[in-house]
Write an enzyme that holds these catalytic residues in place. Structure first.
Site, PDB file in Angstrom:
ATOM      1  N   SER A 187       0.791  -1.241   0.000  1.00 12.22           N
ATOM      2  CA  SER A 187       0.000   0.000   0.000  1.00 12.22           C
ATOM      3  C   SER A 187       0.818   1.283   0.000  1.00 12.22           C
ATOM      4  CB  SER A 187      -0.964  -0.009   1.183  1.00 12.22           C
ATOM      5  OG  SER A 187      -0.248  -0.108   2.390  1.00 12.22           O
ATOM      6  N   HIS A 215      -5.966  -4.336  -0.602  1.00 10.41           N
ATOM      7  CA  HIS A 215      -6.026  -3.223  -1.565  1.00 10.41           C
ATOM      8  C   HIS A 215      -6.286  -3.697  -2.995  1.00 10.41           C
ATOM      9  CE1 HIS A 215      -4.984   0.345   0.816  1.00 10.41           C
ATOM     10  NE2 HIS A 215      -4.300  -0.499   1.578  1.00 10.41           N
ATOM     11  N   LYS A 246     -11.677  -1.262   2.706  1.00 12.31           N
ATOM     12  CA  LYS A 246     -11.026  -0.471   1.654  1.00 12.31           C
ATOM     13  C   LYS A 246     -12.048  -0.203   0.534  1.00 12.31           C
ATOM     14  CE  LYS A 246      -7.291  -0.657   4.132  1.00 12.31           C
ATOM     15  NZ  LYS A 246      -6.339  -1.734   4.252  1.00 12.31           N
TER      16      LYS A 246
HETATM   17  C1  LIG Z   1      -5.685  -2.175   5.523  1.00  9.26           C
HETATM   18  C2  LIG Z   1      -5.031  -3.466   5.530  1.00  9.26           C
HETATM   19  C3  LIG Z   1      -5.304  -4.436   6.506  1.00  9.26           C
HETATM   20  C4  LIG Z   1      -6.209  -4.144   7.673  1.00  9.26           C
HETATM   21  O1  LIG Z   1      -7.527  -4.102   7.256  1.00  9.26           O
HETATM   22  P1  LIG Z   1      -8.680  -3.837   8.324  1.00  9.26           P
HETATM   23  O2  LIG Z   1      -9.870  -4.464   7.725  1.00  9.26           O
HETATM   24  O3  LIG Z   1      -8.797  -2.346   8.455  1.00  9.26           O
HETATM   25  O4  LIG Z   1      -8.256  -4.474   9.601  1.00  9.26           O
HETATM   26  C5  LIG Z   1      -4.704  -5.662   6.419  1.00  9.26           C
HETATM   27  N1  LIG Z   1      -3.847  -5.951   5.416  1.00  9.26           N
HETATM   28  C6  LIG Z   1      -3.535  -5.054   4.470  1.00  9.26           C
HETATM   29  C7  LIG Z   1      -2.580  -5.426   3.386  1.00  9.26           C
HETATM   30  C8  LIG Z   1      -4.112  -3.780   4.490  1.00  9.26           C
HETATM   31  O5  LIG Z   1      -3.804  -2.888   3.562  1.00  9.26           O
END
Ligand SMILES: *Cc1c(COP(=O)(O)O)cnc(C)c1O
Length: 398
Positions: A187, A215, A246
């Site tokens: 990300s 993502h 997301k």
């Molecule tokens: C945002 C993200 C998470 C966490 O996601 P949540 O649902 O907010 O706990 C986990 N892994 C990756 C790769 C992320 O970008």
């Protein structure tokens, strides 16, 4: 210990904290901070679903019908909406089954802790998400191998060592499991895991594969099915993690994979047994978001049109936008102070885009991370591009 001085120390550390901006509106194409309307370039709501009328209606209808709270899945908390959501997710991902959790952080913990014990083996990309790192710690696994970021050669070196280790049975006589874990999309840079090579190497060395596609869902692949579909690898990755926070713009996470594996998680995952299920409004919103993607790929196409446009305009102006293969668009500035100043000046110009600095990225790799969404119009993007140009000239970075 002296409790008073302990609190004093905490106070000193807290003084250094930067307080976050407080959002006074929905997370749409624009948002409001201190009464000022700003173009929103920093949320991961790629498809603009956080303010979508269909999601709002689905939530209102579900709350009218079912109320709000649920419960623990194994006691009285498995609701028909949870089952519908899990079916819809599996269908979207092209997997046999799926199980939802209250976040992807939880899903990562469950995915790893449930199947990996002290004497198993994990092999992890050096830039994997913090929730993966924590999940690995939680499993208490002793044999951790880290490979160079997205480097298949480095992965194979680790796999060779791992498979030697795996020849010695565990104390219970069973063969150690080898699990390769990677983010799908990273990300900070928007680059992708080399999934085809990972799958090939896993097969060669007898390892399981896990990809965290937080993502990638709603963004990559046909109609936003994610990174596995993007690479044409349906059914070839053992564990797929997703986030509903997301592109789906709600809250929650999931594990998708073969039915046997999901049944096992349903039975054993501590995050499902000892922590609450998603509430009714969250589940209804997520279900509607998944359905929107299943019905049409128009919104995903619109996202990519916007991404191509803004990346090519930035490049024309001479910005370095890194090597992203996703909507995550890093505008590389290098110097941390410049990145911070750039963000402050953008704010004054009506654009909300946060600087990404150390320790999130290396010291000389400070940047502004731009995330366009499907609900930005061309006019919105042109307004932003002009502002970036103006600020860059002012700060002499072009
Ligand atoms: C945002 C993200 C998470 C966490 O996601 P949540 O649902 O907010 O706990 C986990 N892994 C990756 C790769 C992320 O970008």
């Amino acid at each position: 210990m002296n409790v008073q001085s302990y609190y004093k120390k905490l106070q000193e550390i807290n003084k250094l904290a930067v307080s976050p901006r407080i959002i006074e509106s929905g997370q749409g194409a624009y948002l409001t901070i201190n009464g000022k309307e700003l173009l929103n370039f920093c949320s991961s709501h790629y498809l603009g679903l956080a303010v979508d009328e269909r999601l709002k209606k689905a939530v209102k209808d579900a709350v009218d019908k079912y109320g709000v709270g649920t419960g623990y899945r194994t006691l009285a908390g498995t609701h028909v909406l949870h089952i519908e959501l899990e079916k819809a997710i599996a269908q979207l991902k092209g997997t046999e089954a799926a199980v939802v959790f209250t976040s992807a952080y939880m899903a990562n913990c469950a995915a790893i802790q449930t199947i990996i014990g002290k004497e198993d083996i994990v092999i992890s990309d050096e830039l994997n998400h913090a929730s993966i790192i924590d999940a690995i710690r939680l499993s208490q696994v002793k044999n951790k191998f880290i490979y160079k970021h997205t480097d298949a050669k480095s992965l194979e070196e680790q796999l060779k060592q791992a498979s030697l280790l795996a020849q010695t049975p565990k104390s219970d006589g069973k063969t150690p499991v080898i699990l390769i874990i990677t983010d799908g999309v990273f990300s900070m840079d928007g680059d992708l895991a080399p999934l085809p090579q990972i799958v090939k190497l896993a097969k060669k060395y007898g390892a399981l594969t896990m990809v965290d596609d937080a993502h990638g869902e709603g963004v990559l692949g046909k109609g936003g099915r994610g990174i596995v579909d993007h690479f044409g690898l349906l059914g070839k990755v053992d564990i797929e993690i997703g986030s509903l926070s997301k592109a789906f713009s709600t809250i929650g996470g999931f594990i998708a994979g073969k039915k046997t594996l999901i049944d096992f998680y349903n039975q054993k995952a501590r995050q499902r047994l000892f922590s609450i299920a998603l509430t009714i409004p969250d589940t209804a919103a997520a279900l509607e978001a998944v359905r929107i993607l299943q019905e049409s790929d128009a919104v995903v196409k619109k996202l990519w049109d916007n991404v191509s446009y803004i990346k090519s305009e930035f490049k024309k102006l001479g910005f370095d936008v890194g090597h992203s293969q996703t909507p995550i668009t890093p505008v590389m500035l290098g110097d941390e102070e410049i990145a911070k100043k750039f963000s402050v000046r953008l704010f004054e110009e009506g654009i909300f885009a946060t600087p990404i600095v150390f320790p999130m990225v290396a010291k000389d790799k400070a940047r502004i991370r731009v995330i366009p969404s499907a609900i930005h119009s061309k006019k919105d993007l042109d307004f932003a591009i002009k502002a970036f140009e103006k600020v860059a000239k002012e700060l002499k970075v072009l």
